[in-house]
Design a protein around this motif. Structure first.
Motif, PDB file in Angstrom:
ATOM      1  N   GLY A   1      48.846  22.577  59.969  1.00 47.01           N
ATOM      2  CA  GLY A   1      50.141  22.467  60.366  1.00 47.01           C
ATOM      3  C   GLY A   1      50.858  23.290  60.888  1.00 47.01           C
ATOM      4  O   GLY A   1      50.351  24.121  61.788  1.00 47.01           O
ATOM      5  N   LYS A   2      51.506  23.851  59.988  1.00 44.31           N
ATOM      6  CA  LYS A   2      52.706  25.013  61.391  1.00 44.31           C
ATOM      7  C   LYS A   2      51.738  26.049  60.798  1.00 44.31           C
ATOM      8  O   LYS A   2      51.665  27.226  62.044  1.00 44.31           O
ATOM      9  CB  LYS A   2      53.970  25.628  59.521  1.00 44.31           C
ATOM     10  CG  LYS A   2      54.353  24.259  59.110  1.00 44.31           C
ATOM     11  CD  LYS A   2      55.671  24.194  58.020  1.00 44.31           C
ATOM     12  CE  LYS A   2      56.517  23.325  57.719  1.00 44.31           C
ATOM     13  NZ  LYS A   2      57.012  23.378  56.695  1.00 44.31           N
ATOM     14  N   VAL A   3      50.750  26.734  59.899  1.00 42.59           N
ATOM     15  CA  VAL A   3      50.184  27.738  60.308  1.00 42.59           C
ATOM     16  C   VAL A   3      49.107  27.940  60.920  1.00 42.59           C
ATOM     17  O   VAL A   3      48.964  29.067  62.063  1.00 42.59           O
ATOM     18  CB  VAL A   3      49.241  27.863  58.985  1.00 42.59           C
ATOM     19  CG1 VAL A   3      48.432  29.617  59.222  1.00 42.59           C
ATOM     20  CG2 VAL A   3      50.604  28.216  57.433  1.00 42.59           C
ATOM     21  N   LYS A   4      48.491  26.093  61.649  1.00 42.00           N
ATOM     22  CA  LYS A   4      47.578  26.006  62.315  1.00 42.00           C
ATOM     23  C   LYS A   4      48.577  25.655  63.658  1.00 42.00           C
ATOM     24  O   LYS A   4      47.898  26.823  65.058  1.00 42.00           O
ATOM     25  CB  LYS A   4      46.603  24.426  62.376  1.00 42.00           C
ATOM     26  CG  LYS A   4      46.015  24.654  63.278  1.00 42.00           C
ATOM     27  CD  LYS A   4      45.133  23.216  63.082  1.00 42.00           C
ATOM     28  CE  LYS A   4      44.414  22.487  64.014  1.00 42.00           C
ATOM     29  NZ  LYS A   4      44.416  22.714  65.683  1.00 42.00           N
ATOM     30  N   ALA A   5      50.141  25.906  63.577  1.00 44.27           N
ATOM     31  CA  ALA A   5      50.143  25.516  65.176  1.00 44.27           C
ATOM     32  C   ALA A   5      50.868  27.309  65.613  1.00 44.27           C
ATOM     33  O   ALA A   5      50.248  27.626  66.338  1.00 44.27           O
ATOM     34  CB  ALA A   5      51.850  24.856  64.912  1.00 44.27           C
TER      35      ALA A   5
END
Length: 119
Positions: free
Chosen positions: A103-107
């Motif tokens: 999610g956000k960490v991957k983005a």
């Protein structure tokens, strides 16, 4: 005995940090922190104990104040890549803390890679 969510988070953070110290070989650390309302990231030189670059959704000039979504994370990732390159850093180790790489960490990580950081 069942562990609480916080204890599981802390175990993941320590496990991740220990692996990073073993493989870092003097490279700065790209550390991510995600709260319920904001996301922030720092490039930290652990040898000298200084922060080389930082970006957060609390900064008004990025236009994502108070947002904590995938689009805001991508903007923060691009901003940290630009600031790190300006500080002379191109190669880092990614410290996700106890957060899952999803999610956000991957983005944020993908945007930082597209911005020119290598990890």
């Amino acid at each position: 005995m069942a562990l609480t969510k916080r204890e599981l988070f802390l175990k993941r953070r320590l496990r991740n940090r220990n692996k990073l110290h073993a493989m870092s070989s003097g490279r700065p650390r790209l550390s991510v922190h995600r709260s319920n309302k904001n996301i922030s990231v720092q490039v930290i030189d652990d040898l000298q104990g200084v922060t080389l670059a930082a970006a957060s959704t609390l900064e008004k000039d990025l236009g994502v104040v108070g947002k904590n979504n995938v689009e805001a994370a991508a903007k923060i990732g691009a901003a940290i890549a630009e600031r790190a390159k300006k500080a002379g850093v191109e190669d880092v180790v990614f410290d996700r803390g106890g957060f899952l790489f999803h999610g956000k960490v991957k983005a944020l990580a993908d945007a930082a890679r597209e911005g020119g950081l290598k990890f």
